[in-house]
Each structure stands twice: as structure tokens, then as C-alpha cells.
Design a protein around this motif. Structure first.
Motif, PDB file in Angstrom:
ATOM      1  N   PHE A  21       0.752  -1.040   0.158  1.00 56.18           N
ATOM      2  CA  PHE A  21       0.032  -0.110   0.040  1.00 56.18           C
ATOM      3  C   PHE A  21       0.942   1.461  -0.021  1.00 56.18           C
ATOM      4  O   PHE A  21       1.912   1.173   0.741  1.00 56.18           O
ATOM      5  CB  PHE A  21      -0.655   0.236   1.155  1.00 56.18           C
ATOM      6  N   ALA A  22       0.390   2.336  -0.822  1.00 51.66           N
ATOM      7  CA  ALA A  22       1.089   3.851  -0.687  1.00 51.66           C
ATOM      8  C   ALA A  22      -0.208   4.486  -0.961  1.00 51.66           C
ATOM      9  O   ALA A  22      -1.104   4.366  -1.723  1.00 51.66           O
ATOM     10  CB  ALA A  22       2.050   3.739  -2.090  1.00 51.66           C
ATOM     11  N   ARG A  65      -7.829   0.238   1.101  1.00 49.10           N
ATOM     12  CA  ARG A  65      -7.997  -1.076   0.254  1.00 49.10           C
ATOM     13  C   ARG A  65      -6.630  -1.235  -0.248  1.00 49.10           C
ATOM     14  O   ARG A  65      -5.840  -0.518  -0.727  1.00 49.10           O
ATOM     15  CB  ARG A  65      -9.001  -0.915  -0.898  1.00 49.10           C
ATOM     16  N   PRO A  66      -5.732  -2.649  -0.037  1.00 45.52           N
ATOM     17  CA  PRO A  66      -4.513  -2.751  -0.324  1.00 45.52           C
ATOM     18  C   PRO A  66      -4.426  -2.635  -2.049  1.00 45.52           C
ATOM     19  O   PRO A  66      -5.575  -2.906  -2.808  1.00 45.52           O
ATOM     20  CB  PRO A  66      -4.356  -4.388  -0.272  1.00 45.52           C
ATOM     21  N   GLY A  69      -2.034  -7.742  -3.261  1.00 47.22           N
ATOM     22  CA  GLY A  69      -2.510  -8.709  -2.219  1.00 47.22           C
ATOM     23  C   GLY A  69      -3.796  -8.727  -1.739  1.00 47.22           C
ATOM     24  O   GLY A  69      -4.706  -8.239  -2.468  1.00 47.22           O
ATOM     25  N   ARG A  70      -4.306  -9.376  -0.507  1.00 41.39           N
ATOM     26  CA  ARG A  70      -5.726  -9.325  -0.153  1.00 41.39           C
ATOM     27  C   ARG A  70      -5.800  -9.416   1.373  1.00 41.39           C
ATOM     28  O   ARG A  70      -4.817  -9.693   2.001  1.00 41.39           O
ATOM     29  CB  ARG A  70      -6.142 -10.628  -0.984  1.00 41.39           C
ATOM     30  N   LEU A  71      -6.918  -8.936   1.502  1.00 45.87           N
ATOM     31  CA  LEU A  71      -7.559  -8.824   2.936  1.00 45.87           C
ATOM     32  C   LEU A  71      -8.402 -10.037   2.969  1.00 45.87           C
ATOM     33  O   LEU A  71      -9.392 -10.168   2.336  1.00 45.87           O
ATOM     34  CB  LEU A  71      -8.448  -7.736   3.277  1.00 45.87           C
ATOM     35  N   THR A  72      -8.273 -11.215   4.098  1.00 45.31           N
ATOM     36  CA  THR A  72      -9.109 -12.296   4.373  1.00 45.31           C
ATOM     37  C   THR A  72      -9.940 -12.182   5.524  1.00 45.31           C
ATOM     38  O   THR A  72      -9.489 -11.724   6.381  1.00 45.31           O
ATOM     39  CB  THR A  72      -8.279 -13.374   4.043  1.00 45.31           C
ATOM     40  N   ARG A  79     -14.899  -8.770   0.123  1.00 51.36           N
ATOM     41  CA  ARG A  79     -15.281  -8.030  -1.222  1.00 51.36           C
ATOM     42  C   ARG A  79     -15.361  -6.682  -0.569  1.00 51.36           C
ATOM     43  O   ARG A  79     -16.264  -6.376   0.468  1.00 51.36           O
ATOM     44  CB  ARG A  79     -16.619  -8.671  -1.705  1.00 51.36           C
ATOM     45  N   TYR A  80     -15.037  -5.649  -1.530  1.00 52.99           N
ATOM     46  CA  TYR A  80     -15.219  -4.314  -1.207  1.00 52.99           C
ATOM     47  C   TYR A  80     -16.311  -3.620  -1.856  1.00 52.99           C
ATOM     48  O   TYR A  80     -16.528  -2.587  -2.132  1.00 52.99           O
ATOM     49  CB  TYR A  80     -13.933  -3.540  -1.554  1.00 52.99           C
ATOM     50  N   ASP A  81     -17.439  -4.361  -1.731  1.00 51.80           N
ATOM     51  CA  ASP A  81     -18.850  -3.724  -1.904  1.00 51.80           C
ATOM     52  C   ASP A  81     -19.562  -3.694  -0.553  1.00 51.80           C
ATOM     53  O   ASP A  81     -19.097  -4.001   0.362  1.00 51.80           O
ATOM     54  CB  ASP A  81     -19.449  -4.709  -2.779  1.00 51.80           C
ATOM     55  N   ARG A  82     -20.929  -3.155  -0.678  1.00 50.99           N
ATOM     56  CA  ARG A  82     -21.437  -2.967   0.354  1.00 50.99           C
ATOM     57  C   ARG A  82     -21.626  -4.056   1.525  1.00 50.99           C
ATOM     58  O   ARG A  82     -21.490  -4.067   2.679  1.00 50.99           O
ATOM     59  CB  ARG A  82     -22.885  -2.391   0.020  1.00 50.99           C
ATOM     60  N   GLY A  83     -22.138  -5.215   0.907  1.00 50.93           N
ATOM     61  CA  GLY A  83     -22.298  -6.551   1.620  1.00 50.93           C
ATOM     62  C   GLY A  83     -20.925  -6.867   2.323  1.00 50.93           C
ATOM     63  O   GLY A  83     -21.027  -7.526   3.257  1.00 50.93           O
ATOM     64  N   GLY A  84     -19.821  -6.977   1.644  1.00 46.38           N
ATOM     65  CA  GLY A  84     -18.478  -7.438   1.920  1.00 46.38           C
ATOM     66  C   GLY A  84     -17.909  -6.511   3.190  1.00 46.38           C
ATOM     67  O   GLY A  84     -17.503  -7.120   4.000  1.00 46.38           O
TER      68      GLY A  84
END
Length: 226
Positions: A21-22, A65-66, A69-72, A79-84
Motif C-alpha cells: 500500500f502507498a 484497500r490494498p 495482495g488481499r484481505l481475508t 469483497r469491497y462492496d456494501r455487503g462485503g
């Protein structure tokens, strides 16, 4: 970078895997970072100013948000939507260092109720959660107190109560003891111990090495560019 251990990833409540991230037009803050929070552990995060501690915590809570890579969450990519993000934020709550950046309602109870109300819970459920959170932080007597009339330590507790009312499995605290006198620090640590006993996993960023070694089950040291 080596592929992360899937078995470790699946057992973590929340984890960053290979994350970089930057900020816009800035140098990298985090590069290829693996970081996991496991259930039931008290985890202290150490690092100098500028090492990326706050960035890491905002990535874990979904505020950032990275770029790679990923966030689990529970082993599954977020998921970076409303539900996620709703699912993430009902599991992971971040309390920032300055309570004045988090408190905004007229009274303590109104502020603590904000998160549960946004979940669409019934009035009865919201009242129950607010009561439990205020009791957990030992500020039930302050429920109707205007937030601007609270002491600094009381504002810290009110901000944490707002997160606790969401009943997160992971509570992330950025320098929670900063600015507190020794008695206030001990009272807050006792509160965190009660929350842990009730099943909340706590991650605390701190500059206080002695505190980290005394309080935490695990200590992570973040270095610049880590």
C-alpha cells in the motif's frame, strides 16, 4: 515472496496476505506484508512513527484497500462492496487514537447506538447492545452525559464502547492508553481483559514496549517499508 500458508490463513480471523500500500504520490508504506490476527490472542503492534501501524490497522478494518495482495476474513477474500464491507465491519472494529475523531453525537448513549442503528437492528436490540457496551466500559452512569463534557479518559472509553456495541470478534485499538494517567491506563487494561474473557480478540498498537510485553500474548514489530 513465498506463497502464504493456506492452513494458517484459514485459521486466522482476519489477515493481510502479500499486501502492499502507498498513499497517492507517496512512497510505499507497506510492501508484501503478511499479518494475521488469530482468535483469542492479545496482540500488540509496535513500531516507530511512520512505520505504517495506522495504515495496517485501517487495511484490516476495511478503511483502506490494498493496492496489491488481499484481505481475508475467516480465510475468504473480503469483497469491497456494501455487503462485503458490512460483513467485515460487524467482525472487525477499529478505534482510532483520538476519541474526538470518533465521537460526534450529542450524548454518550446516542454515540454508542450509531453503529447498531446502522445495522438495521430493532430498537430493543440497539438498547440492549448500548447497555452492554456502556457496562463493559464502566460508563453506564454517563449514558446521558453530553460527549463534549467528558474527560479525556471518559471519551476514550465512550469511543471504545461504540465499537464494542457492534459486538466485533476483533477489536483494534490505536494507542488506547496514550494520554491517560497511570490509573486510567490500568482501568482500561482491566476493561480489555474483561472483553477478552468475554470472547473478543484485541489488537493494540502502542509505543509502550513495557506495556506490550506485560499485556500481550504476541508482539509484532512493524518497520518502515514492512
Amino acid at each position: 515472496m513465498n506463497e502464504p500458508d493456506r492452513s494458517t490463513e484459514s485459521t486466522a480471523l482476519v489477515a493481510l496476505r502479500g499486501v502492499s500500500f502507498a498513499y497517492e504520490e507517496g512512497p510505499p508504506v507497506l510492501t508484501g506484508l503478511d499479518f494475521a490476527v488469530h482468535e483469542g490472542r492479545a496482540l500488540a503492534l509496535l513500531g516507530r512513527n511512520g512505520s505504517g501501524k495506522t495504515t495496517l490497522m485501517r487495511l484490516l478494518s476495511g478503511g483502506l484497500r490494498p493496492h496489491a495482495g488481499r484481505l481475508t476474513l475467516g480465510g475468504e477474500p473480503v469483497r469491497y462492496d456494501r455487503g462485503g464491507l458490512t460483513r467485515l465491519r460487524t467482525t472487525v472494529q477499529l478505534v482510532v487514537q483520538d476519541p474526538d475523531d470518533q465521537l460526534f453525537a450529542a450524548s454518550v448513549a446516542q454515540d454508542v447506538s450509531f453503529g447498531p442503528l446502522n445495522l438495521g437492528l430493532s430498537d430493543a436490540e440497539v438498547r440492549s447492545r448500548v447497555g452492554e457496551a456502556l457496562a463493559a466500559l464502566d460508563i453506564a452512569a454517563l449514558a446521558d452525559r453530553p460527549t463534549h463534557l467528558l474527560s479525556y479518559g471518559q471519551r476514550k472509553r465512550a469511543a471504545i464502547a461504540g465499537a464494542v456495541a457492534m459486538r466485533p470478534r476483533v477489536l483494534i485499538l490505536d494507542e488506547p492508553t496514550a494520554g491517560l494517567d497511570p490509573d486510567g491506563q490500568e482501568r482500561l487494561l482491566a476493561t480489555l481483559d474483561r472483553l477478552r474473557a468475554a470472547g473478543t480478540t484485541v489488537l493494540m498498537a502502542t509505543h509502550d514496549v513495557d506495556l506490550a510485553l506485560r499485556w500481550a500474548d504476541e508482539v509484532a514489530l512493524l518497520t518502515r517499508g514492512g
